[in-house]
Design a protein around this motif. Structure first.
Motif, PDB file in Angstrom:
ATOM      1  N   ALA A  97     -28.489  45.865-100.523  1.00 50.79           N
ATOM      2  CA  ALA A  97     -27.312  45.950 -99.835  1.00 50.79           C
ATOM      3  C   ALA A  97     -26.507  47.039-100.598  1.00 50.79           C
ATOM      4  O   ALA A  97     -26.750  46.704-102.348  1.00 50.79           O
ATOM      5  CB  ALA A  97     -26.420  44.965-100.093  1.00 50.79           C
ATOM      6  N   PRO A  98     -25.121  47.664-100.014  1.00 55.47           N
ATOM      7  CA  PRO A  98     -24.403  47.908-100.794  1.00 55.47           C
ATOM      8  C   PRO A  98     -23.878  48.004-101.405  1.00 55.47           C
ATOM      9  O   PRO A  98     -23.361  47.017-101.728  1.00 55.47           O
ATOM     10  CB  PRO A  98     -23.748  48.735 -99.512  1.00 55.47           C
ATOM     11  CG  PRO A  98     -23.595  47.734 -98.433  1.00 55.47           C
ATOM     12  CD  PRO A  98     -25.250  47.407 -98.554  1.00 55.47           C
ATOM     13  N   THR A  99     -23.350  48.636-103.383  1.00 53.03           N
ATOM     14  CA  THR A  99     -22.934  48.254-103.558  1.00 53.03           C
ATOM     15  C   THR A  99     -22.179  49.458-103.872  1.00 53.03           C
ATOM     16  O   THR A  99     -22.512  50.856-104.267  1.00 53.03           O
ATOM     17  CB  THR A  99     -23.853  47.569-105.169  1.00 53.03           C
ATOM     18  OG1 THR A  99     -24.626  47.238-104.744  1.00 53.03           O
ATOM     19  CG2 THR A  99     -22.939  47.647-106.335  1.00 53.03           C
ATOM     20  N   ILE A 100     -20.999  48.233-105.084  1.00 45.63           N
ATOM     21  CA  ILE A 100     -19.503  50.107-105.261  1.00 45.63           C
ATOM     22  C   ILE A 100     -19.584  49.515-107.258  1.00 45.63           C
ATOM     23  O   ILE A 100     -18.862  48.351-106.911  1.00 45.63           O
ATOM     24  CB  ILE A 100     -18.453  49.942-104.384  1.00 45.63           C
ATOM     25  CG1 ILE A 100     -18.802  50.227-103.362  1.00 45.63           C
ATOM     26  CG2 ILE A 100     -17.846  51.068-105.354  1.00 45.63           C
ATOM     27  CD1 ILE A 100     -17.529  50.896-101.650  1.00 45.63           C
ATOM     28  N   ILE A 101     -19.486  49.932-107.962  1.00 45.95           N
ATOM     29  CA  ILE A 101     -18.858  50.050-109.481  1.00 45.95           C
ATOM     30  C   ILE A 101     -17.325  50.573-109.534  1.00 45.95           C
ATOM     31  O   ILE A 101     -17.405  51.433-109.355  1.00 45.95           O
ATOM     32  CB  ILE A 101     -19.588  49.917-110.222  1.00 45.95           C
ATOM     33  CG1 ILE A 101     -21.258  49.744-109.656  1.00 45.95           C
ATOM     34  CG2 ILE A 101     -19.931  50.208-111.225  1.00 45.95           C
ATOM     35  CD1 ILE A 101     -20.876  48.195-110.278  1.00 45.95           C
ATOM     36  N   ILE A 102     -16.640  49.215-109.678  1.00 49.26           N
ATOM     37  CA  ILE A 102     -15.673  49.710-109.404  1.00 49.26           C
ATOM     38  C   ILE A 102     -14.603  50.365-111.630  1.00 49.26           C
ATOM     39  O   ILE A 102     -14.620  48.727-112.186  1.00 49.26           O
ATOM     40  CB  ILE A 102     -14.568  48.917-108.982  1.00 49.26           C
ATOM     41  CG1 ILE A 102     -14.603  49.074-107.931  1.00 49.26           C
ATOM     42  CG2 ILE A 102     -13.192  49.238-109.616  1.00 49.26           C
ATOM     43  CD1 ILE A 102     -14.573  50.072-106.539  1.00 49.26           C
ATOM     44  N   LYS A 112     -23.191  55.951-119.525  1.00 43.17           N
ATOM     45  CA  LYS A 112     -22.799  54.802-118.442  1.00 43.17           C
ATOM     46  C   LYS A 112     -23.015  54.214-116.681  1.00 43.17           C
ATOM     47  O   LYS A 112     -22.982  54.340-116.008  1.00 43.17           O
ATOM     48  CB  LYS A 112     -22.895  52.860-118.822  1.00 43.17           C
ATOM     49  CG  LYS A 112     -22.655  52.040-119.303  1.00 43.17           C
ATOM     50  CD  LYS A 112     -24.199  51.890-118.681  1.00 43.17           C
ATOM     51  CE  LYS A 112     -24.676  50.760-118.055  1.00 43.17           C
ATOM     52  NZ  LYS A 112     -24.390  49.387-118.569  1.00 43.17           N
ATOM     53  N   ILE A 113     -21.524  55.207-117.059  1.00 42.50           N
ATOM     54  CA  ILE A 113     -21.530  55.748-115.028  1.00 42.50           C
ATOM     55  C   ILE A 113     -22.569  56.627-114.532  1.00 42.50           C
ATOM     56  O   ILE A 113     -22.984  56.245-113.686  1.00 42.50           O
ATOM     57  CB  ILE A 113     -19.871  56.463-115.539  1.00 42.50           C
ATOM     58  CG1 ILE A 113     -19.036  56.024-116.306  1.00 42.50           C
ATOM     59  CG2 ILE A 113     -20.051  57.466-114.502  1.00 42.50           C
ATOM     60  CD1 ILE A 113     -18.092  56.116-115.666  1.00 42.50           C
ATOM     61  N   LYS A 114     -22.987  57.577-115.605  1.00 51.12           N
ATOM     62  CA  LYS A 114     -23.869  58.599-114.786  1.00 51.12           C
ATOM     63  C   LYS A 114     -25.284  57.457-114.559  1.00 51.12           C
ATOM     64  O   LYS A 114     -26.164  58.028-113.659  1.00 51.12           O
ATOM     65  CB  LYS A 114     -24.236  59.347-116.075  1.00 51.12           C
ATOM     66  CG  LYS A 114     -25.414  60.679-115.173  1.00 51.12           C
ATOM     67  CD  LYS A 114     -26.051  61.514-116.319  1.00 51.12           C
ATOM     68  CE  LYS A 114     -27.075  62.361-116.008  1.00 51.12           C
ATOM     69  NZ  LYS A 114     -28.138  61.688-115.687  1.00 51.12           N
ATOM     70  N   ALA A 115     -25.682  56.756-115.994  1.00 51.46           N
ATOM     71  CA  ALA A 115     -26.748  55.892-114.991  1.00 51.46           C
ATOM     72  C   ALA A 115     -26.938  54.897-113.620  1.00 51.46           C
ATOM     73  O   ALA A 115     -27.849  55.064-113.445  1.00 51.46           O
ATOM     74  CB  ALA A 115     -27.738  55.115-116.209  1.00 51.46           C
ATOM     75  N   LEU A 116     -25.485  54.509-113.838  1.00 53.73           N
ATOM     76  CA  LEU A 116     -25.278  53.662-112.270  1.00 53.73           C
ATOM     77  C   LEU A 116     -24.863  54.319-111.366  1.00 53.73           C
ATOM     78  O   LEU A 116     -25.134  53.507-110.407  1.00 53.73           O
ATOM     79  CB  LEU A 116     -23.646  52.629-112.949  1.00 53.73           C
ATOM     80  CG  LEU A 116     -24.220  51.730-114.241  1.00 53.73           C
ATOM     81  CD1 LEU A 116     -22.419  51.246-114.419  1.00 53.73           C
ATOM     82  CD2 LEU A 116     -25.057  50.676-113.562  1.00 53.73           C
ATOM     83  N   SER A 117     -24.746  55.473-111.521  1.00 53.57           N
ATOM     84  CA  SER A 117     -24.947  56.056-109.884  1.00 53.57           C
ATOM     85  C   SER A 117     -26.128  56.898-109.604  1.00 53.57           C
ATOM     86  O   SER A 117     -25.681  56.946-108.194  1.00 53.57           O
ATOM     87  CB  SER A 117     -23.847  57.458-110.795  1.00 53.57           C
ATOM     88  OG  SER A 117     -21.839  57.669-110.841  1.00 53.57           O
ATOM     89  N   GLU A 118     -26.967  57.080-110.616  1.00 51.77           N
ATOM     90  CA  GLU A 118     -27.969  57.262-109.573  1.00 51.77           C
ATOM     91  C   GLU A 118     -28.896  56.041-108.999  1.00 51.77           C
ATOM     92  O   GLU A 118     -30.166  56.053-107.871  1.00 51.77           O
ATOM     93  CB  GLU A 118     -29.122  57.619-110.950  1.00 51.77           C
ATOM     94  CG  GLU A 118     -29.056  58.416-111.856  1.00 51.77           C
ATOM     95  CD  GLU A 118     -29.685  58.552-112.590  1.00 51.77           C
ATOM     96  OE1 GLU A 118     -30.784  57.774-113.637  1.00 51.77           O
ATOM     97  OE2 GLU A 118     -29.463  59.808-113.634  1.00 51.77           O
ATOM     98  N   LYS A 119     -27.928  54.823-109.368  1.00 51.69           N
ATOM     99  CA  LYS A 119     -28.721  53.625-108.542  1.00 51.69           C
ATOM    100  C   LYS A 119     -27.528  53.493-107.442  1.00 51.69           C
ATOM    101  O   LYS A 119     -27.952  52.536-106.062  1.00 51.69           O
ATOM    102  CB  LYS A 119     -28.877  52.910-109.575  1.00 51.69           C
ATOM    103  CG  LYS A 119     -29.677  52.742-110.253  1.00 51.69           C
ATOM    104  CD  LYS A 119     -29.616  50.803-111.172  1.00 51.69           C
ATOM    105  CE  LYS A 119     -30.795  52.008-112.443  1.00 51.69           C
ATOM    106  NZ  LYS A 119     -32.645  51.459-111.661  1.00 51.69           N
ATOM    107  N   VAL A 120     -26.480  53.074-107.622  1.00 54.97           N
ATOM    108  CA  VAL A 120     -25.115  52.628-106.351  1.00 54.97           C
ATOM    109  C   VAL A 120     -24.171  53.753-106.436  1.00 54.97           C
ATOM    110  O   VAL A 120     -23.674  54.587-107.688  1.00 54.97           O
ATOM    111  CB  VAL A 120     -24.127  51.365-107.069  1.00 54.97           C
ATOM    112  CG1 VAL A 120     -25.591  50.121-106.724  1.00 54.97           C
ATOM    113  CG2 VAL A 120     -24.376  50.839-108.630  1.00 54.97           C
ATOM    114  N   GLU A 121     -22.914  53.318-105.882  1.00 55.78           N
ATOM    115  CA  GLU A 121     -21.981  54.111-105.736  1.00 55.78           C
ATOM    116  C   GLU A 121     -20.663  53.776-107.155  1.00 55.78           C
ATOM    117  O   GLU A 121     -20.404  52.232-106.845  1.00 55.78           O
ATOM    118  CB  GLU A 121     -20.980  54.203-103.763  1.00 55.78           C
ATOM    119  CG  GLU A 121     -19.805  55.111-104.338  1.00 55.78           C
ATOM    120  CD  GLU A 121     -18.718  55.228-103.147  1.00 55.78           C
ATOM    121  OE1 GLU A 121     -17.453  56.072-102.732  1.00 55.78           O
ATOM    122  OE2 GLU A 121     -19.507  54.026-101.975  1.00 55.78           O
TER     123      GLU A 121
END
Length: 221
Positions: free
Chosen positions: A97-102, A111-120
């Motif tokens: 499913a699509p995921t957005i981390i705010i 941490k943002i870079k690592a998460l951005s490789e997986k989700v928005e």
């Protein structure tokens, strides 16, 4: 500001608890939900555009936040977290499913870079996630209906800002107790009756062996 129509939904014990103790997954309580109650929960998920939980819920429960007990689409998963403190193996980072981390400007860039490789990942706020701007962002992204499954701090913050339209409760027929056991709504709380948020009972019914109550949130007296 335009925002999604927002529904808080949760399983809650007779004494208002979400878990067996602080730091314990709510999945322990949810084991007692019968199939019909689970179907009700997943029917609601299938009808909304987005589903939101706080970062602590991700770390404690590691939920999937997908539709499973009924047929239907998976809503977009939305996780507000000021520091982007989401485990990189969390189930919400999977591709089902699509995921957005705010997150915020203060979140570590690595941490943002690592998460951005997986989700928005989107920054909305400096020190804390600006929930009002977040809601406007979600509406403009096509999230017109939003389901919130906790936890208690997120529930408080949304209610305190007037961002919730309904509360739906799946009543669990037992008592847990505990002074620091999380309840449906945490936060600092209101100190007098002039400030409390009033509710209007819209519906009550049984699903399987569970009482379900649905409440409209009334911010005016």
């Amino acid at each position: 500001m335009k925002r999604p129509y927002t529904i808080i939904i949760s399983e809650v014990t007779v004494d208002g608890k979400l878990t067996l103790a602080k730091g314990v997954s709510s999945k322990e309580i949810m084991k007692f939900m019968d199939e019909e109650a689970n179907r009700y929960l997943h029917e609601t998920r299938a009808k909304v555009d987005g589903i939101m939980v706080g970062a602590e819920t991700i770390r404690t429960d590691n939920p999937y936040l997908t539709v499973r007990y009924v047929k239907g689409k998976n809503p977009t998963r939305i996780i507000p977290t000021s520091t982007a403190d989401i485990p990189l193996d969390a189930n919400v980072l999977k591709k089902d499913a699509p995921t957005i981390i705010i997150t915020t400007e203060k979140a570590p860039e690595e941490k943002i870079k690592a998460l951005s490789e997986k989700v928005e990942v989107v920054k909305i706020g400096d020190e804390k996630v600006d929930l009002i701007k977040m809601m406007d962002f979600l509406y403009n992204r096509g999230i017109r209906t939003l389901m919130v499954e906790g936890g208690s701090t997120l529930n408080w913050n949304l209610l305190n800002l007037g961002l919730v339209d309904e509360i739906r409760i799946i009543h669990m027929p037992f008592i847990v107790g505990g002074t620091d056991t999380p309840t449906l709504v945490g936060g600092e709380g209101f100190k007098n009756l002039d400030e409390v948020i009033r509710l209007k009972l819209r519906a009550h019914f049984m699903r399987g062996s569970h009482l379900i109550t649905e409440w409209e949130v009334k911010y005016e007296s």
